[in-house]
Write a protein that holds these residues in place. Structure first.
Motif, short mmCIF file in Angstrom:
data_model
loop_
_atom_site.label_atom_id
_atom_site.label_comp_id
_atom_site.label_asym_id
_atom_site.label_seq_id
_atom_site.Cartn_x
_atom_site.Cartn_y
_atom_site.Cartn_z
N GLY B 288 0.82 -1.20 0.00
CA GLY B 288 0.00 0.00 0.00
C GLY B 288 0.85 1.26 0.00
N MET B 289 1.87 1.24 0.85
CA MET B 289 2.77 2.38 0.93
C MET B 289 3.50 2.58 -0.39
N LEU B 290 3.91 1.46 -0.98
CA LEU B 290 4.62 1.52 -2.27
C LEU B 290 3.75 2.17 -3.34
N GLU B 291 2.52 1.71 -3.44
CA GLU B 291 1.64 2.23 -4.50
C GLU B 291 1.37 3.72 -4.29
N LYS B 292 1.33 4.12 -3.04
CA LYS B 292 1.06 5.52 -2.71
C LYS B 292 2.28 6.40 -2.97
N ALA B 293 3.44 5.89 -2.59
CA ALA B 293 4.65 6.72 -2.66
C ALA B 293 5.28 6.74 -4.06
N TYR B 294 4.97 5.75 -4.86
CA TYR B 294 5.63 5.64 -6.17
C TYR B 294 5.32 6.89 -7.02
N PRO B 295 6.35 7.56 -7.54
CA PRO B 295 6.14 8.83 -8.23
C PRO B 295 5.23 8.72 -9.46
N LYS B 296 4.30 9.65 -9.55
CA LYS B 296 3.32 9.64 -10.64
C LYS B 296 3.98 9.82 -12.01
N GLN B 297 5.10 10.53 -12.05
CA GLN B 297 5.69 10.80 -13.37
C GLN B 297 6.46 9.61 -13.94
N PHE B 298 6.65 8.58 -13.14
CA PHE B 298 7.34 7.37 -13.63
C PHE B 298 6.35 6.48 -14.37
N PRO B 299 6.86 5.53 -15.16
CA PRO B 299 5.95 4.58 -15.82
C PRO B 299 5.08 3.89 -14.76
N GLN B 300 3.81 3.73 -15.06
CA GLN B 300 2.86 3.14 -14.10
C GLN B 300 3.36 1.81 -13.57
N ILE B 301 2.95 1.45 -12.37
CA ILE B 301 3.19 0.09 -11.90
C ILE B 301 1.86 -0.62 -11.72
N THR B 302 1.87 -1.93 -11.98
CA THR B 302 0.63 -2.72 -11.94
C THR B 302 0.86 -3.97 -11.12
N HIS B 303 -0.07 -4.23 -10.23
CA HIS B 303 -0.04 -5.44 -9.41
C HIS B 303 -0.56 -6.60 -10.27
N ILE B 304 0.30 -7.55 -10.60
CA ILE B 304 -0.10 -8.61 -11.54
C ILE B 304 -0.21 -9.99 -10.90
N GLY B 305 0.12 -10.14 -9.62
CA GLY B 305 0.03 -11.48 -9.03
C GLY B 305 0.76 -11.52 -7.72
N GLU B 306 1.16 -12.71 -7.32
CA GLU B 306 1.94 -12.81 -6.09
C GLU B 306 2.86 -14.01 -6.09
N LEU B 307 3.80 -13.98 -5.19
CA LEU B 307 4.72 -15.10 -5.01
C LEU B 307 4.07 -16.10 -4.07
#
Lengths: 344, 344
Positions: B288-307
């Protein structure tokens, strides 16, 4: 910057073009394009780090039928460590990129790595990575080697001054004499000199210990390794140092036995290539001390000539004859007309 | 060491063999063979240095008719900087070895270097050396890139834990969609999505800034770049981290426009290759913290699954269907039957 000699052609010209257009000035770079290796100083590191890379291509630099994978691995790393030796650096790490055509066995690949790591272990260089690709044509080998300086003492091609005496380590023309035998189909000769020549061609020994000693001695002004032949490499040293040179044919440490199989030993010493010996210069005032202090157990060093004021002019003095211009007939990747092994 | 998965084949098997036989333990080596880049710590250096190398071969990795020398230069460096980005390193230096067949013009070579240095300047990587060879077959390009860590924070493939959430940057399958167009003979399409796909294929952007941010964040457990396709690369991450993975097909950030030219966007996202996006995992508690803190101007990040705990098993959950094994169909240099461009 040294002046740009007018006769730059082929590989030299390309390197000069790239150097002129793309060379970066940066405090982390002590030396960029144009020497045997690049020299960088990582922030806060005590020593310089040296980086070199060389590619070996099947049917250009080697023939698969003429060399075992083990020796090919050894040689591939050797040509890279020779570049580090040429600046007085200690080998530390290397990477290997291999492009392999179909039909190369796992056994072949492991033998190749055995040869690589045999030399790596001998000289203190650790395999840290690499890359595999498939090839549609022959085998391509690309190696990168990293070295570390000792007390930040490294030698460049560019430190030579007119009047310095010129030296080489070991013998010249022996590797080329071995190649001639392979070209003639003589793979496993009985005679000792023939075996020695082939061995030197296939398993050249990089002069790491001698190079390190020479750089530490403080007695040497410039150094490089002889990979493409004295007649091609010496002009490169002259261009970098902004000097000329003359060499004494009678002094060259040739490999005389090659005359048994129809070679001209002086010709091979000048133009044969792949010697992987060190070429270096020392001020006249320090030459005596150098010759005295140089360790006996290292490959011999021979005084073969001197650097001159005649910028860009490389001459040879043959016994009983006057001075003549030494023409570049060594190995230039873009001038050489025939690949290795089509040599007759 | 992670366990050796039974299904290792081709390139993976070769790398595993080399790693098992030749990997050196040495305090200067933080990470040797088997990650995106090797990690060393020069004595007294504050930071780690990262080293990676990649070879690009004509008719295997590219076709000369389909790409300008400028874009080829850009791409050749990009695939190397992507390996540095994958560990969170800052690009610093690179070398280039080029083997060139007869007939390549000086103009071609300079355009190639223009492309290289365009990206180098953008990302702070300086050209420090290289090597030229003649080639009897196609063009071979071998690049080595050196990067520097920041605060010695680097991310490996091996830090993942069961339960971590899996993410990717950007879009997957766009580069492969561009390649499909080139294979069909469509070099200069009019449509915007087609132009974009070809551009991404020819001029991929290494995710240096995102990689550095993710490594600095302290929120990520493992990372690698996607070069051979998710279905080939994710099992490598699982093998290194000793975990399994499941991915949700519906979550994949596909490039849907590729369906306009007959592609299956999900298929390309899984198996297309050459995405040069980052694949990484984060503990559930930090996601949650990662998704919130990740800079908006960078290429989007997408949660695609889990280990998962199911070591070595990679599954995919497709909409409306049960879980199934994800088969490796991406790019493996030794399994792929046809070279680039013979794709039909």
């Amino acid at each position: 910057m040294s002046r740009k000699p007018a006769q730059l052609i082929g590989e030299n010209r390309l390197i000069q073009l790239i150097q002129d257009r793309y060379q970066d000035r940066n405090p982390l770079i002590k030396k960029g394009i144009g020497d045997d290796a690049a020299v960088i100083r990582p922030r806060h590191a005590r020593e310089y780090w040296l980086i070199t890379t060389d590619m070996l291509l099947e049917n250009i630099d080697f023939r698969r039928e003429w060399i075992t994978p083990n020796r090919l691995g050894y040689k591939s790393l050797s040509v890279n460590l020779s570049d580090l030796a040429a600046m007085g650096a200690r080998p530390r790490f290397f990477t290997v990129s291999l492009a392999l055509p179909p039909g190369i066995s796992e056994r072949w690949i492991l033998d190749f790595y055995d040869g690589l790591t045999e030399l790596g272990n001998l000289k203190g260089a650790l395999l840290i990575g690499g890359d595999f690709s498939r090839s549609e044509s022959g085998i391509s080998i690309s190696i990168m080697a990293l070295g570390e300086s000792l007390n930040r003492k490294v030698l460049y091609r560019s430190g030579g001054k007119a009047g310095n005496l010129l030296y080489v380590t070991g013998f010249l023309g022996q590797s080329a004499a071995g190649l001639k035998l392979l070209e003639k189909g003589s793979r496993n000769p009985q005679s000792r000199p023939q075996q020695a020549a082939i061995r030197v061609h296939q398993k050249p020994e990089p002069r790491c210990e001698a190079g390190l000693w020479l750089a530490q001695s403080g007695l040497v002004s410039c150094m490089m390794d002889l990979s493409d032949g004295l007649s091609v490499d010496l002009p490169r040293m002259c261009a970098a140092s902004d000097v000329g040179a003359e060499i004494y044919a009678a002094n060259l440490p040739v490999f005389p036995e090659s005359s048994f199989w129809g070679c001209d030993p002086v010709n091979l010493a000048l133009h044969g290539g792949e010697d992987f010996e060190l070429l270096f210069a020392a001020p006249n005032s320090k030459a005596g001390m150098l010759e005295k202090a140089y360790p006996k157990q290292f490959p011999q060093i021979t005084h073969i000539g001197e650097l001159t004021r005649d910028v860009g002019v490389v001459s040879i003095i043959r016994p009983g004859r006057k001075r003549s211009r030494l023409l570049e007939q060594g190995y230039d990747h873009f001038r050489r007309k025939k690949p290795v092994g089509n040599g007759d």
